[in-house]
Design a protein around this motif. Sequence first.
Motif, PDB file in Angstrom:
ATOM      1  N   GLY A  50       0.817  -1.213   0.000  1.00 43.35           N
ATOM      2  CA  GLY A  50       0.000   0.000   0.000  1.00 43.35           C
ATOM      3  C   GLY A  50       0.845   1.254   0.000  1.00 43.35           C
ATOM      4  O   GLY A  50       0.551   2.224  -0.709  1.00 43.35           O
ATOM      5  N   TYR A  51       1.912   1.263   0.793  1.00 40.76           N
ATOM      6  CA  TYR A  51       2.811   2.418   0.836  1.00 40.76           C
ATOM      7  C   TYR A  51       3.488   2.621  -0.512  1.00 40.76           C
ATOM      8  O   TYR A  51       3.583   3.750  -1.005  1.00 40.76           O
ATOM      9  CB  TYR A  51       3.861   2.225   1.933  1.00 40.76           C
ATOM     10  N   ILE A  52       3.960   1.547  -1.112  1.00 46.61           N
ATOM     11  CA  ILE A  52       4.634   1.648  -2.408  1.00 46.61           C
ATOM     12  C   ILE A  52       3.658   2.151  -3.465  1.00 46.61           C
ATOM     13  O   ILE A  52       4.002   3.031  -4.268  1.00 46.61           O
ATOM     14  CB  ILE A  52       5.256   0.295  -2.802  1.00 46.61           C
ATOM     15  N   ASN A  53       2.439   1.610  -3.481  1.00 50.53           N
ATOM     16  CA  ASN A  53       1.440   2.069  -4.451  1.00 50.53           C
ATOM     17  C   ASN A  53       1.135   3.545  -4.264  1.00 50.53           C
ATOM     18  O   ASN A  53       1.040   4.299  -5.241  1.00 50.53           O
ATOM     19  CB  ASN A  53       0.156   1.247  -4.338  1.00 50.53           C
ATOM     20  N   THR A  54       0.979   3.975  -3.028  1.00 54.49           N
ATOM     21  CA  THR A  54       0.699   5.379  -2.752  1.00 54.49           C
ATOM     22  C   THR A  54       1.847   6.268  -3.218  1.00 54.49           C
ATOM     23  O   THR A  54       1.619   7.328  -3.824  1.00 54.49           O
ATOM     24  CB  THR A  54       0.452   5.586  -1.242  1.00 54.49           C
ATOM     25  N   ALA A  55       3.063   5.870  -2.972  1.00 54.96           N
ATOM     26  CA  ALA A  55       4.216   6.665  -3.382  1.00 54.96           C
ATOM     27  C   ALA A  55       4.312   6.761  -4.900  1.00 54.96           C
ATOM     28  O   ALA A  55       4.577   7.836  -5.449  1.00 54.96           O
ATOM     29  CB  ALA A  55       5.498   6.061  -2.805  1.00 54.96           C
ATOM     30  N   VAL A  56       4.084   5.656  -5.600  1.00 56.80           N
ATOM     31  CA  VAL A  56       4.169   5.658  -7.064  1.00 56.80           C
ATOM     32  C   VAL A  56       3.054   6.510  -7.661  1.00 56.80           C
ATOM     33  O   VAL A  56       3.302   7.337  -8.552  1.00 56.80           O
ATOM     34  CB  VAL A  56       4.133   4.215  -7.622  1.00 56.80           C
ATOM     35  N   VAL A  57       1.830   6.344  -7.176  1.00 51.30           N
ATOM     36  CA  VAL A  57       0.709   7.131  -7.693  1.00 51.30           C
ATOM     37  C   VAL A  57       0.930   8.604  -7.392  1.00 51.30           C
ATOM     38  O   VAL A  57       0.671   9.478  -8.239  1.00 51.30           O
ATOM     39  CB  VAL A  57      -0.633   6.623  -7.117  1.00 51.30           C
ATOM     40  N   GLY A  58       1.440   8.917  -6.217  1.00 48.42           N
ATOM     41  CA  GLY A  58       1.732  10.306  -5.864  1.00 48.42           C
ATOM     42  C   GLY A  58       2.784  10.910  -6.771  1.00 48.42           C
ATOM     43  O   GLY A  58       2.656  12.059  -7.225  1.00 48.42           O
ATOM     44  N   ALA A  59       3.845  10.148  -7.050  1.00 45.26           N
ATOM     45  CA  ALA A  59       4.906  10.646  -7.929  1.00 45.26           C
ATOM     46  C   ALA A  59       4.386  10.854  -9.352  1.00 45.26           C
ATOM     47  O   ALA A  59       4.695  11.874 -10.000  1.00 45.26           O
ATOM     48  CB  ALA A  59       6.084   9.675  -7.934  1.00 45.26           C
ATOM     49  N   ILE A  60       3.591   9.932  -9.850  1.00 40.48           N
ATOM     50  CA  ILE A  60       3.031  10.068 -11.201  1.00 40.48           C
ATOM     51  C   ILE A  60       2.101  11.271 -11.260  1.00 40.48           C
ATOM     52  O   ILE A  60       2.126  12.042 -12.231  1.00 40.48           O
ATOM     53  CB  ILE A  60       2.307   8.775 -11.624  1.00 40.48           C
ATOM     54  N   THR A  61       1.301  11.471 -10.224  1.00 41.07           N
ATOM     55  CA  THR A  61       0.400  12.626 -10.177  1.00 41.07           C
ATOM     56  C   THR A  61       1.189  13.925 -10.151  1.00 41.07           C
ATOM     57  O   THR A  61       0.850  14.883 -10.858  1.00 41.07           O
ATOM     58  CB  THR A  61      -0.508  12.535  -8.929  1.00 41.07           C
ATOM     59  N   LEU A  62       2.239  13.974  -9.365  1.00 43.27           N
ATOM     60  CA  LEU A  62       3.075  15.172  -9.289  1.00 43.27           C
ATOM     61  C   LEU A  62       3.737  15.477 -10.624  1.00 43.27           C
ATOM     62  O   LEU A  62       3.742  16.626 -11.078  1.00 43.27           O
ATOM     63  CB  LEU A  62       4.120  14.992  -8.187  1.00 43.27           C
ATOM     64  N   ILE A  63       4.262  14.475 -11.280  1.00 41.91           N
ATOM     65  CA  ILE A  63       4.889  14.674 -12.591  1.00 41.91           C
ATOM     66  C   ILE A  63       3.843  15.123 -13.605  1.00 41.91           C
ATOM     67  O   ILE A  63       4.090  16.040 -14.409  1.00 41.91           O
ATOM     68  CB  ILE A  63       5.605  13.380 -13.049  1.00 41.91           C
ATOM     69  N   GLY A  64       2.672  14.511 -13.567  1.00 41.32           N
ATOM     70  CA  GLY A  64       1.591  14.918 -14.469  1.00 41.32           C
ATOM     71  C   GLY A  64       1.178  16.358 -14.234  1.00 41.32           C
ATOM     72  O   GLY A  64       0.910  17.107 -15.183  1.00 41.32           O
ATOM     73  N   ALA A  65       1.116  16.780 -12.975  1.00 45.18           N
ATOM     74  CA  ALA A  65       0.764  18.170 -12.665  1.00 45.18           C
ATOM     75  C   ALA A  65       1.831  19.126 -13.191  1.00 45.18           C
ATOM     76  O   ALA A  65       1.504  20.192 -13.734  1.00 45.18           O
ATOM     77  CB  ALA A  65       0.585  18.337 -11.165  1.00 45.18           C
ATOM     78  N   PHE A  66       3.103  18.764 -13.039  1.00 45.59           N
ATOM     79  CA  PHE A  66       4.177  19.613 -13.579  1.00 45.59           C
ATOM     80  C   PHE A  66       4.049  19.750 -15.089  1.00 45.59           C
ATOM     81  O   PHE A  66       4.241  20.834 -15.647  1.00 45.59           O
ATOM     82  CB  PHE A  66       5.562  19.069 -13.216  1.00 45.59           C
ATOM     83  N   ILE A  67       3.738  18.666 -15.762  1.00 44.59           N
ATOM     84  CA  ILE A  67       3.600  18.709 -17.220  1.00 44.59           C
ATOM     85  C   ILE A  67       2.373  19.525 -17.611  1.00 44.59           C
ATOM     86  O   ILE A  67       2.432  20.374 -18.510  1.00 44.59           O
ATOM     87  CB  ILE A  67       3.532  17.280 -17.793  1.00 44.59           C
ATOM     88  N   ALA A  68       1.259  19.301 -16.923  1.00 39.02           N
ATOM     89  CA  ALA A  68       0.013  19.988 -17.278  1.00 39.02           C
ATOM     90  C   ALA A  68       0.093  21.483 -17.020  1.00 39.02           C
ATOM     91  O   ALA A  68      -0.465  22.284 -17.781  1.00 39.02           O
ATOM     92  CB  ALA A  68      -1.145  19.382 -16.497  1.00 39.02           C
ATOM     93  N   PHE A  69       0.770  21.864 -15.967  1.00 36.52           N
ATOM     94  CA  PHE A  69       0.832  23.277 -15.597  1.00 36.52           C
ATOM     95  C   PHE A  69       2.192  23.895 -15.893  1.00 36.52           C
ATOM     96  O   PHE A  69       2.590  24.881 -15.272  1.00 36.52           O
ATOM     97  CB  PHE A  69       0.487  23.438 -14.114  1.00 36.52           C
ATOM     98  N   GLN A  70       2.898  23.340 -16.855  1.00 30.63           N
ATOM     99  CA  GLN A  70       4.241  23.811 -17.190  1.00 30.63           C
ATOM    100  C   GLN A  70       4.235  25.284 -17.567  1.00 30.63           C
ATOM    101  O   GLN A  70       5.073  26.058 -17.094  1.00 30.63           O
ATOM    102  CB  GLN A  70       4.823  22.979 -18.329  1.00 30.63           C
ATOM    103  N   ALA A  71       3.316  25.706 -18.403  1.00 29.73           N
ATOM    104  CA  ALA A  71       3.284  27.094 -18.845  1.00 29.73           C
ATOM    105  C   ALA A  71       3.015  28.036 -17.675  1.00 29.73           C
ATOM    106  O   ALA A  71       3.670  29.089 -17.547  1.00 29.73           O
ATOM    107  CB  ALA A  71       2.222  27.275 -19.924  1.00 29.73           C
ATOM    108  N   GLN A  72       2.098  27.673 -16.799  1.00 33.34           N
ATOM    109  CA  GLN A  72       1.794  28.522 -15.648  1.00 33.34           C
ATOM    110  C   GLN A  72       2.982  28.586 -14.685  1.00 33.34           C
ATOM    111  O   GLN A  72       3.255  29.634 -14.096  1.00 33.34           O
ATOM    112  CB  GLN A  72       0.550  28.005 -14.903  1.00 33.34           C
ATOM    113  N   ILE A  73       3.674  27.488 -14.514  1.00 28.04           N
ATOM    114  CA  ILE A  73       4.854  27.471 -13.635  1.00 28.04           C
ATOM    115  C   ILE A  73       5.947  28.348 -14.219  1.00 28.04           C
ATOM    116  O   ILE A  73       6.586  29.128 -13.504  1.00 28.04           O
ATOM    117  CB  ILE A  73       5.342  26.014 -13.413  1.00 28.04           C
ATOM    118  N   GLN A  74       6.174  28.245 -15.533  1.00 29.40           N
ATOM    119  CA  GLN A  74       7.190  29.074 -16.173  1.00 29.40           C
ATOM    120  C   GLN A  74       6.810  30.542 -16.090  1.00 29.40           C
ATOM    121  O   GLN A  74       7.667  31.407 -15.871  1.00 29.40           O
ATOM    122  CB  GLN A  74       7.394  28.653 -17.628  1.00 29.40           C
ATOM    123  N   ALA A  75       5.540  30.864 -16.271  1.00 28.76           N
ATOM    124  CA  ALA A  75       5.099  32.260 -16.178  1.00 28.76           C
ATOM    125  C   ALA A  75       5.294  32.767 -14.745  1.00 28.76           C
ATOM    126  O   ALA A  75       5.694  33.916 -14.542  1.00 28.76           O
ATOM    127  CB  ALA A  75       3.636  32.376 -16.593  1.00 28.76           C
TER     128      ALA A  75
END
Length: 82
Positions: A50-75
């Motif tokens: 459960g801990y490993i699954n949570t960590a992997v899903v969290g990391a994938i979500t974080l990376i996805g958020a960085f990709i999705a909001f890349q323009a806003q982060i750069q701005a």
Amino acid sequence: MNGLEARVASLEAYTDAIRSDVAAIKPDVKDSRERLVRIEERVSALPTKGYINTAVVGAITLIGAFIAFQAQIQAFFGTLPQ
């Protein structure tokens, strides 16, 4: 009762052999128990599925958020490409 004494003597010798075999095995069993306790302690410290699954899903979500909001982060940091 022919041969009864010989059979009893044979059984006694066999019992003595069993005793010596068991005496030789006892230290190995004790060592195995101690090793098993150490293994159980190490295994209990491992992360759960459960801990490993949570960590992997969290990391994938974080990376996805960085990709999705890349323009806003750069701005936000003022590093938009020209």
